[in-house]
Design a protein around this motif. Structure first.
Motif, PDB file in Angstrom:
ATOM      1  N   TYR A  13     -17.638  25.175 -31.879  1.00  0.00           N
ATOM      2  CA  TYR A  13     -17.053  23.877 -32.194  1.00  0.00           C
ATOM      3  C   TYR A  13     -16.224  23.437 -30.994  1.00  0.00           C
ATOM      4  CZ  TYR A  13     -13.694  20.469 -33.990  1.00  0.00           C
ATOM      5  OH  TYR A  13     -12.915  19.354 -34.149  1.00  0.00           O
ATOM      6  N   VAL A  14     -16.346  22.169 -30.642  1.00  0.00           N
ATOM      7  CA  VAL A  14     -15.630  21.629 -29.491  1.00  0.00           C
ATOM      8  C   VAL A  14     -15.048  20.265 -29.851  1.00  0.00           C
ATOM      9  CG1 VAL A  14     -15.868  20.724 -27.157  1.00  0.00           C
ATOM     10  CG2 VAL A  14     -17.055  22.828 -27.788  1.00  0.00           C
ATOM     11  N   HIS A  15     -13.752  20.085 -29.593  1.00  0.00           N
ATOM     12  CA  HIS A  15     -13.159  18.754 -29.661  1.00  0.00           C
ATOM     13  C   HIS A  15     -12.515  18.479 -28.309  1.00  0.00           C
ATOM     14  CE1 HIS A  15      -9.892  15.763 -30.769  1.00  0.00           C
ATOM     15  NE2 HIS A  15     -11.023  15.129 -30.936  1.00  0.00           N
ATOM     16  N   LEU A  16     -13.026  17.480 -27.631  1.00  0.00           N
ATOM     17  CA  LEU A  16     -12.670  17.170 -26.250  1.00  0.00           C
ATOM     18  C   LEU A  16     -11.619  16.068 -26.195  1.00  0.00           C
ATOM     19  CD1 LEU A  16     -13.307  17.177 -23.131  1.00  0.00           C
ATOM     20  CD2 LEU A  16     -15.210  15.631 -23.660  1.00  0.00           C
ATOM     21  N   ASN A  17     -10.527  16.343 -25.476  1.00  0.00           N
ATOM     22  CA  ASN A  17      -9.504  15.325 -25.232  1.00  0.00           C
ATOM     23  C   ASN A  17      -9.387  15.163 -23.722  1.00  0.00           C
ATOM     24  OD1 ASN A  17      -6.990  13.964 -24.749  1.00  0.00           O
ATOM     25  ND2 ASN A  17      -6.342  14.474 -26.829  1.00  0.00           N
ATOM     26  N   GLU A  18     -10.136  14.216 -23.177  1.00  0.00           N
ATOM     27  CA  GLU A  18     -10.178  14.059 -21.719  1.00  0.00           C
ATOM     28  C   GLU A  18      -8.857  13.530 -21.166  1.00  0.00           C
ATOM     29  OE1 GLU A  18     -14.789  13.035 -20.730  1.00  0.00           O
ATOM     30  OE2 GLU A  18     -13.737  11.727 -22.166  1.00  0.00           O
ATOM     31  N   ASN A  19      -8.202  12.621 -21.889  1.00  0.00           N
ATOM     32  CA  ASN A  19      -6.921  12.089 -21.406  1.00  0.00           C
ATOM     33  C   ASN A  19      -5.860  13.182 -21.316  1.00  0.00           C
ATOM     34  OD1 ASN A  19      -7.905   9.475 -21.140  1.00  0.00           O
ATOM     35  ND2 ASN A  19      -7.326   8.896 -23.232  1.00  0.00           N
ATOM     36  N   GLY A  20      -5.854  14.066 -22.290  1.00  0.00           N
ATOM     37  CA  GLY A  20      -4.904  15.173 -22.292  1.00  0.00           C
ATOM     38  C   GLY A  20      -5.356  16.347 -21.458  1.00  0.00           C
ATOM     39  N   GLN A  21      -6.576  16.289 -20.951  1.00  0.00           N
ATOM     40  CA  GLN A  21      -7.172  17.347 -20.133  1.00  0.00           C
ATOM     41  C   GLN A  21      -7.208  18.696 -20.846  1.00  0.00           C
ATOM     42  OE1 GLN A  21      -5.153  15.688 -16.163  1.00  0.00           O
ATOM     43  NE2 GLN A  21      -6.428  17.489 -15.739  1.00  0.00           N
ATOM     44  N   TYR A  22      -7.518  18.641 -22.154  1.00  0.00           N
ATOM     45  CA  TYR A  22      -7.671  19.898 -22.887  1.00  0.00           C
ATOM     46  C   TYR A  22      -8.818  19.801 -23.883  1.00  0.00           C
ATOM     47  CZ  TYR A  22      -5.092  17.787 -26.843  1.00  0.00           C
ATOM     48  OH  TYR A  22      -4.689  16.982 -27.877  1.00  0.00           O
ATOM     49  N   VAL A  23      -9.223  20.982 -24.357  1.00  0.00           N
ATOM     50  CA  VAL A  23     -10.304  21.106 -25.331  1.00  0.00           C
ATOM     51  C   VAL A  23      -9.845  22.053 -26.429  1.00  0.00           C
ATOM     52  CG1 VAL A  23     -12.673  21.901 -25.716  1.00  0.00           C
ATOM     53  CG2 VAL A  23     -12.084  20.737 -23.569  1.00  0.00           C
ATOM     54  N   ILE A  24     -10.013  21.643 -27.678  1.00  0.00           N
ATOM     55  CA  ILE A  24      -9.846  22.536 -28.827  1.00  0.00           C
ATOM     56  C   ILE A  24     -11.223  23.119 -29.137  1.00  0.00           C
ATOM     57  CG2 ILE A  24      -9.204  22.725 -31.262  1.00  0.00           C
ATOM     58  CD1 ILE A  24      -6.826  21.991 -29.612  1.00  0.00           C
ATOM     59  N   SER A  25     -11.287  24.436 -29.301  1.00  0.00           N
ATOM     60  CA  SER A  25     -12.603  25.029 -29.546  1.00  0.00           C
ATOM     61  C   SER A  25     -12.533  26.181 -30.527  1.00  0.00           C
ATOM     62  CB  SER A  25     -13.237  25.516 -28.233  1.00  0.00           C
ATOM     63  OG  SER A  25     -12.519  26.616 -27.711  1.00  0.00           O
ATOM     64  N   TYR A  26     -13.673  26.439 -31.115  1.00  0.00           N
ATOM     65  CA  TYR A  26     -13.925  27.636 -31.913  1.00  0.00           C
ATOM     66  C   TYR A  26     -15.200  28.267 -31.352  1.00  0.00           C
ATOM     67  CZ  TYR A  26     -15.809  30.527 -35.654  1.00  0.00           C
ATOM     68  OH  TYR A  26     -16.338  31.578 -36.350  1.00  0.00           O
ATOM     69  N   GLY A  27     -15.238  29.588 -31.276  1.00  0.00           N
ATOM     70  CA  GLY A  27     -16.489  30.260 -30.928  1.00  0.00           C
ATOM     71  C   GLY A  27     -16.619  30.684 -29.486  1.00  0.00           C
ATOM     72  N   VAL A  28     -15.668  30.323 -28.634  1.00  0.00           N
ATOM     73  CA  VAL A  28     -15.712  30.749 -27.237  1.00  0.00           C
ATOM     74  C   VAL A  28     -14.605  31.774 -27.024  1.00  0.00           C
ATOM     75  CG1 VAL A  28     -15.582  30.057 -24.818  1.00  0.00           C
ATOM     76  CG2 VAL A  28     -16.594  28.503 -26.505  1.00  0.00           C
TER      77      VAL A  28
END
Length: 258
Positions: A13-28
């Protein structure tokens, strides 16, 4: 205890926040992350951990791992740490130059997994900030250069596929195949989905003699991965939003999307 190992291996699972320069993820997981970066990690300043073999920086009173020890760290039971948070750095001298405010910012990062100011420090030369809870279950990762994320994700998908798709040889032994990373342009084209929160489901991959199809669902923005799983379980019976397709004959990836 959270759903460990197999589920973490076959769902991303990936949720990308380009403005904040971060990614929330599950599974990595950390070991996959470290193996998949375009450049190998240097030293790591440990903000939250249970690793026994770190060295102490006297100025920050925080432990760190040298480049030579990262392999040993990756082989440890990081999932069992609970919180595992770090920031990479180039040279020890950079740690000794950190101000009290900057050390406080780092402690805040490790404690709350949020930034007070963008967590990229010229004194450290860091490219990443890695903030995880039950490593692989919830990860929040900052990237100085977002292309590092896109390249990492393309490599992680190929690593996971190789781990899952074991095929029997003529004498009955199971053989692990290798797959090329998913092309950067394909991953970039999926960024519009990832901004909304996206699942890549290797567990629902369909394989025949010619191809492997990995379904992708846009499921929304989640910080709580139990809620993410609940949404995924409701959506997985519906038509997917796109598919990553690996063509076995020419060993190339394509994207099928409406």
């Amino acid at each position: 205890m959270k759903k460990q190992n197999q589920e973490i291996r076959d769902l991303v699972y990936v949720h990308l926040n380009e403005n904040g320069q971060y990614v929330i993820s599950y599974g990595v997981e950390f070991v996959e992350f470290a193996l998949s970066l375009p450049r190998s990690l240097n030293h790591l300043l440990l903000l939250k951990h249970k690793f026994d073999d770190g060295e102490v920086n006297r100025h920050t009173q925080l432990e760190y791992v040298t480049k030579d020890m990262i392999r040993k760290l990756a082989q440890d039971n990081i999932y069992g740490y609970g919180d595992f948070c770090w920031i990479d750095f180039e040279e020890n001298e950079g740690l000794d130059e950190l101000t009290g405010n900057e050390i406080a910012e780092l402690l805040y990062l490790g404690h709350l997994k949020q930034h007070l100011k963008m967590p990229f420090y010229n004194k450290l030369g860091n490219r990443y900030v890695y903030l995880s809870r039950d490593d692989g279950w919830f990860n929040k990762t900052y990237y100085r250069h977002m292309n590092d994320f896109y390249r990492m994700l393309g490599q992680v998908i190929s690593i996971k596929l190789a781990d899952l798709k074991l095929e029997k040889t003529l004498i009955g032994l199971r053989k692990k195949r290798s797959y090329p990373p998913v092309n950067l342009d394909i991953i970039l084209s999926l960024s519009k989905f990832m901004r909304e929160g996206t699942v890549f489901s290797l567990r629902n991959a369909v394989q025949n003699r010619n191809r492997i199809e990995i379904p992708i669902w846009v499921i929304g923005d989640f910080d709580n991965m139990d809620d993410m799983f609940e949404e995924y379980n409701q959506m997985k019976t519906e038509k997917c939003d796109a598919k990553l397709v690996f063509e076995k004959r020419n060993r190339e990836w394509t994207l099928v999307a409406p």
